[in-house]
Design a protein around this motif. Structure first.
Motif, PDB file in Angstrom:
ATOM      1  N   GLU A   1      -1.940  -1.141  -3.655  1.00 19.49           N
ATOM      2  CA  GLU A   1      -3.059  -0.251  -3.331  1.00 19.49           C
ATOM      3  C   GLU A   1      -2.553   1.189  -3.239  1.00 19.49           C
ATOM      4  OE1 GLU A   1      -6.392   0.455   0.201  1.00 19.49           O
ATOM      5  OE2 GLU A   1      -5.229  -1.416   0.132  1.00 19.49           O
TER       6      GLU A   1
ATOM      7  N   LYS B   1       0.848  -1.196   0.000  1.00 21.00           N
ATOM      8  CA  LYS B   1       0.000   0.000   0.000  1.00 21.00           C
ATOM      9  C   LYS B   1       0.884   1.245   0.000  1.00 21.00           C
ATOM     10  CE  LYS B   1      -3.707  -0.005   2.518  1.00 21.00           C
ATOM     11  NZ  LYS B   1      -4.682   0.100   3.648  1.00 21.00           N
ATOM     12  N   ALA B   2       0.550   2.186  -0.882  1.00 19.85           N
ATOM     13  CA  ALA B   2       1.344   3.416  -1.015  1.00 19.85           C
ATOM     14  C   ALA B   2       0.464   4.635  -0.835  1.00 19.85           C
ATOM     15  CB  ALA B   2       2.017   3.465  -2.386  1.00 19.85           C
ATOM     16  N   LEU B   3       1.027   5.660  -0.205  1.00 20.46           N
ATOM     17  CA  LEU B   3       0.351   6.942  -0.041  1.00 20.46           C
ATOM     18  C   LEU B   3       1.047   7.976  -0.912  1.00 20.46           C
ATOM     19  CD1 LEU B   3      -1.639   8.884   1.388  1.00 20.46           C
ATOM     20  CD2 LEU B   3       0.082   9.146   3.194  1.00 20.46           C
TER      21      LEU B   3
ATOM     22  N   TYR C   1       5.368   6.324   1.624  1.00 22.47           N
ATOM     23  CA  TYR C   1       4.725   7.501   1.045  1.00 22.47           C
ATOM     24  C   TYR C   1       5.640   8.108  -0.014  1.00 22.47           C
ATOM     25  CZ  TYR C   1       7.612  10.814   3.791  1.00 22.47           C
ATOM     26  OH  TYR C   1       8.651  11.541   4.313  1.00 22.47           O
TER      27      TYR C   1
ATOM     28  N   TYR D   1      -0.193   2.666   5.588  1.00 20.75           N
ATOM     29  CA  TYR D   1       0.480   2.442   4.317  1.00 20.75           C
ATOM     30  C   TYR D   1       1.920   2.015   4.601  1.00 20.75           C
ATOM     31  CZ  TYR D   1       1.910   7.091   5.693  1.00 20.75           C
ATOM     32  OH  TYR D   1       2.381   8.142   6.418  1.00 20.75           O
ATOM     33  N   ASP D   2       2.591   1.514   3.574  1.00 16.46           N
ATOM     34  CA  ASP D   2       3.964   1.038   3.734  1.00 16.46           C
ATOM     35  C   ASP D   2       4.993   2.117   3.406  1.00 16.46           C
ATOM     36  OD1 ASP D   2       3.167  -1.693   4.325  1.00 16.46           O
ATOM     37  OD2 ASP D   2       2.592  -1.822   2.218  1.00 16.46           O
TER      38      ASP D   2
END
Length: 256
Positions: free
Chosen positions: A134, A108-110, A188, A185-186
């Motif tokens: 994601e 998951k990335a922001l 950013y 998230y993992d």
């Protein structure tokens, strides 16, 4: 990086003083990484001798085109905005170092973008989504008239728009929305004005991330030392934004 003559295939105003331009770039689109930029010659003779660095917003490998988005803020970008479909530009492409997404393990990335720092995050988001990652996006703008690409980011995942004056979406700053949504998230990835990047890296000091710095440049190839930024490793060294960046690991360099 190659010097190339490219043809303008599309020009559209997509927000206040904000222009989307598509360039035919056959033969070089496959090597472009998210976060890299185009260095464009917009002048002739003694007019606008320095090229303009413009982030790459999208790449179409099938059509062999590159899309850029820029804000008209001076005579150089105003002149660039006057180019018509069918006219040609001399560019250096691709320039700089992009986001190293192929070497990062995440689910998951922001994405956090501000103003004209939003465009490079779109191509990044597309590549991440293609890898099954994601994507959550927070996009900051001054006002409702400045908002663009919201629908495109929504196609990649949850997208949250923030405006300084509250005329669209959340009111405040991108860091306010990070707090309000309690996002998980993992990694950013952020691009925008220096003040925004400072706020983001301070807020997310204990998170893994990457930033992309917006900066005026001279040569665009690392020869003139016009766009250096201090390193944050205690060596009193410097990095060249145009060559070592514009993407850096968060806190790798000193933002000022």
């Amino acid at each position: 990086m190659k010097k190339k003559i490219v043809e303008v295939t599309k020009v559209e105003t997509i927000a206040q003083d904000t222009i989307e331009m598509t360039l035919a770039a056959p033969g070089i689109t496959t090597g472009i990484q998210p976060g890299q930029f185009v260095h464009i010659n917009v002048g002739s003779n003694s007019s606008h001798l320095l090229r303009r660095p413009i982030s790459i917003a999208d790449v179409d490998l099938m059509e062999q085109t590159v899309t850029i988005i820029f804000k008209v803020v001076g005579s150089g970008t105003a002149q660039l905005g006057q180019y018509k479909v069918g006219e040609r530009l001399e560019v250096l492409l691709p320039c700089g170092t992009g986001y190293p997404i192929d070497s990062i393990n995440m689910s998951k990335a922001l994405l956090i973008g501000g103003g004209i720092g939003v465009p490079p995050l779109y191509y990044l988001g597309k590549k991440l989504a293609d890898q099954g990652i994601e994507v959550i996006s927070i996009l900051g703008f001054q006002s409702s008239s400045n908002v663009f690409y919201e629908s495109k980011f929504n196609q990649l995942g949850d997208c949250h728009v923030v405006t300084d004056d509250g005329t669209y979406g959340y009111k405040g700053y991108v860091t306010d929305v990070v707090d309000q949504l309690s996002l998980k998230y993992d990694y950013y990835f952020s691009c925008g004005p220096t003040g925004m990047l400072q706020a983001v890296t301070n807020k997310l000091a204990y998170q893994d991330g990457y930033i992309s710095i917006e900066q005026r440049m001279g040569c665009g190839i690392g020869a003139c030392y016009a766009c250096v930024v201090p390193t944050n490793d205690g060596t009193n060294g410097f990095k060249k934004i145009c060559k070592d960046g514009p993407v850096f690991r968060a806190n790798e360099v000193v933002l000022r």
